[in-house]
Scaffold this active site. Structure first.
Site, short mmCIF file in Angstrom:
data_model
loop_
_atom_site.label_atom_id
_atom_site.label_comp_id
_atom_site.label_asym_id
_atom_site.label_seq_id
_atom_site.Cartn_x
_atom_site.Cartn_y
_atom_site.Cartn_z
N ASP A 259 -7.85 -2.02 -1.38
CA ASP A 259 -9.01 -1.34 -0.82
C ASP A 259 -9.15 0.00 -1.54
O ASP A 259 -8.20 0.48 -2.15
CB ASP A 259 -8.80 -1.14 0.69
N ASP B 71 -5.84 0.05 4.40
CA ASP B 71 -5.45 1.01 5.42
C ASP B 71 -6.27 0.94 6.70
O ASP B 71 -5.93 1.57 7.69
CB ASP B 71 -5.53 2.44 4.87
N ASP C 25 -9.31 -4.11 7.14
CA ASP C 25 -8.44 -4.74 6.16
C ASP C 25 -7.43 -5.70 6.80
O ASP C 25 -6.75 -6.43 6.09
CB ASP C 25 -7.66 -3.67 5.37
#
Length: 646
Positions: free
Chosen positions: A342, A538, A542
């Site tokens: 990410d 995080d 996700d």
């Protein structure tokens, strides 16, 4: 330590104390003699003492090994005989049959210690992820006949009007009928910039209302809303998670039947052959060799050193700020070939800062432009406003600001020092009929006008972490063949960051379901099943991807609880450099594991061969068991050291 682990620890302590106490009984009181030897002496006193000694040592043996014996029996009953429990049962019973009671108890004791290490390293069992995710709404405020009634989100129908107050989650997807607000969408998109919404805008469930009361007409039922889909993704992804089979089980599947059948053959075939050819068979000698063969085959070195190596590797990684939730994930890390990440909060700080100030009027310098913008934004708590005020860095006297007009989704207009100042996005400039300049860089642009004349712009960007570029380079040097960035951010900003960091592949403007789809595609493109894919994230958004990847890595210091629970590895200081470090630690750990495996097996095979022909006595058997175990354990402890690996 959970209740089960505490119970095992108590059993280990009790068994160890009993074994030591019984072992210290003087030879004159309780001679070290087996029942068989006592019977051979035909002494009733010796037989009685031998029986007492046997019973005494059976107490710690049963205390520490009853569950292993029970599992071995169940395995036999279920026709799944050859596993590590059967292996331990046969090895310890073999030692006891030889009259080496201490050895039998010690082997079982050491095995349980290794199992406790393994259990402790893995930690508590994971709770259901969906229970930990805070995006699931507890209720919905439904407007009926002018009254607001709390109801279960499942009871809300398409077309119902729901009320969402500041601080509440939007429970169901819909369209705003009344009100304006700023929404925190970070739980879904992972991006920290709030989204301004007004009448006619579509909103999705899971967002948090930061300001203003909203009336929303629902367009979906709860089961079809975004928040429900994310929860389903997490649960379904978790069920697909591949698990590395414990090495001992794999090894015992082949090793155990081979040594057991070999020992049986050693005890039966030579005496039978001797009898057939007319030689008086020495049955007891061959039984003794077979039992010695079983003691030599005891898997102490493996069943202790391998879990201990993983435990040491996990401990060493923890010291370095990398929390690995189990040995199977440590093993998987060593085979990582693809890393997908990410962007916000992983490669970038997730904190917006002023990165460029550009004026178009020579009469206004950068400091003055920033001052005007800071005073104009002085009444706002929007993250963009905060970043401008932080960049200004001086005390702001709000009494100098008047005629404040905030336009949702556009910006703000104020009067300051007798000047009309407007600060906002391109929509604000267009509505005021002011021509503006575009920034060549990527980020959020706040345009500033002074008395309806364009003065310049302030660029605000999500700053890249200082170690991100080094992390990508370290991944490549560690053998990672592909690095991929997945983000909900705009394409231009994502491409710019990917190019700066040297990332192989980038996918932007993604929703959580899109990320899962891309990870599925990356998994299908792997060259081999042994190659593993890491995903690093995080946010709550996700969690589905963290669960689906071969190894999910979460940023622990700033990451969400759901992401941390869904992940297999947690980076406690949010430093991406720890990703390649975790891979290096895992590879060192696996190297030690294989060193112990090869060493133990080679010594075992050699000693087994010597034992079969009668050359190896019990001293050799003890070396093949305890000696190899000690050497393997000392080697395993090396996994604790993770210095100079970054």
């Amino acid at each position: 330590m959970n209740k089960k682990q505490k119970k095992v620890l108590k059993r280990i302590i009790i068994a160890a104390v009993l074994m030591v106490v019984f072992g210290l009984i003087p030879e004159s009181i309780l001679p070290e003699i087996s029942i068989q030897e006592a019977v051979a002496e035909t002494s009733s006193v010796l037989i009685l003492k031998a029986v007492i000694r046997f019973i005494l040592f059976m107490i710690p043996y049963i205390v520490i090994g009853y569950d292993i014996l029970k599992k071995a029996f169940k395995g036999i009953k279920n026709k799944q005989v050859f596993d590590e429990n059967f292996l331990m049962a046969v090895a310890t019973v073999g030692a006891i049959a030889l009259g080496d009671y201490k050895e039998g108890v010690a082997v079982m004791l050491f095995y349980q210690i290794g199992e406790l290490f393994q259990s402790y390293a893995v930690g508590k069992s994971r709770r259901n992820i969906s229970e930990l995710m805070d995006i699931r709404p507890d209720y919905a405020n439904i407007e009926k006949d002018g009254q607001v009634v709390k109801a279960d989100p499942d009871e809300v129908k398409i077309g119902d009007i729901i009320i969402v107050k500041p601080g509440e989650k939007i429970p169901i997807d819909g369209i705003i009928e009344e009100g304006e607000a700023s929404l925190d969408t970070s739980a879904l998109t992972g991006e920290s910039v709030p989204r301004s919404v007004r009448v006619g805008d579509e909103v999705i469930s899971g967002c948090i209302n930061n300001s203003g009361v909203l009336k929303i007409r629902t367009t979906k039922e709860f089961g079809e809303s975004t928040v429900s889909k994310i929860l389903d993704l997490v649960e379904n992804a978790s069920s697909k998670k591949s698990k590395s089979e414990n090495f001992i089980s794999k090894f015992a599947r082949y090793y155990t039947p081979i040594v057991c059948y070999s020992a049986l053959a050693l005890a039966v075939i030579p005496p039978v052959v001797s009898f057939v050819i007319g030689i008086n068979p020495n049955v007891s000698q061959w039984i003794y060799r077979a039992l010695t063969f079983l003691v030599i085959s005891c898997p102490c070195a493996l069943v202790i050193s391998i879990p201990l190596t993983f435990f040491a590797g996990i401990g060493g990684a923890s010291r370095a700020g990398v929390l690995v939730k189990g040995s199977n994930y440590l093993e998987a890390l060593s085979r990582a070939k693809v890393v997908a990440m990410d962007k916000t909060g992983t490669l970038t700080k997730g904190v917006f800062q002023v990165t460029e100030i550009k004026t178009v009027d020579s009469s206004i310098d950068n400091d003055t432009l920033l001052k005007y913008a800071a005073y104009a934004e002085s009444f706002s708590s929007h993250p963009i406003s905060i970043s401008i005020k932080n960049a200004y860095g001086k005390e702001i006297d709000q009494s100098l600001v008047s005629d404040v007009k905030e336009i949702a989704g556009h910006g703000v207009t104020v009067t300051f020092e007798g000047n009309e100042i407007s600060v906002g996005n391109s929509k604000l400039m267009n509505s005021l009929g002011i021509e503006y300049k575009k920034s060549p860089l990527n980020g959020t642009v706040c345009h500033v006008s002074l008395n309806k004349e364009y003065a310049g712009y302030i660029l605000i960007s999500d700053v890249i972490k200082e170690t991100s570029k080094a992390a990508i380079a370290a991944m490549k040097s560690a053998g990672i063949v592909k690095t991929v960035m997945l983000t909900g951010d705009a394409k231009a900003a994502a491409d710019s960051i990917a190019a700066e960091l040297g990332i192989t592949e980038v996918h932007s403007e993604l929703l959580p379901a899109d990320k899962v789809s891309i990870v599925e595609k990356l998994l299908s493109e792997k060259n081999s099943d042994d190659d593993k894919l890491i995903f690093v994230g995080d946010g709550i958004n996700d969690a589905p991807v963290l669960s689906r990847a071969d190894i999910g890595v979460a940023m622990g210091a700033l990451g969400s609880d759901a992401a941390i629970e869904a992940a297999d590895v947690v980076l406690m200081d949010d430093d991406p450099v720890k990703i390649p470090l975790a891979v290096k630690i895992s590879r060192k750990c696996m190297r030690i594991v294989y060193e112990n495996i090869y060493f133990a097996i080679i010594i075992k095979i050699l000693c087994l061969a010597l034992g079969a022909v009668g050359i190896a006595n019990m001293w050799v058997a003890i070396f093949a068991d305890v000696g190899v175990m000690v050497i393997a354990v000392l080697n395993a402890i090396r996994a604790l050291s993770v210095k100079n690996m970054s």
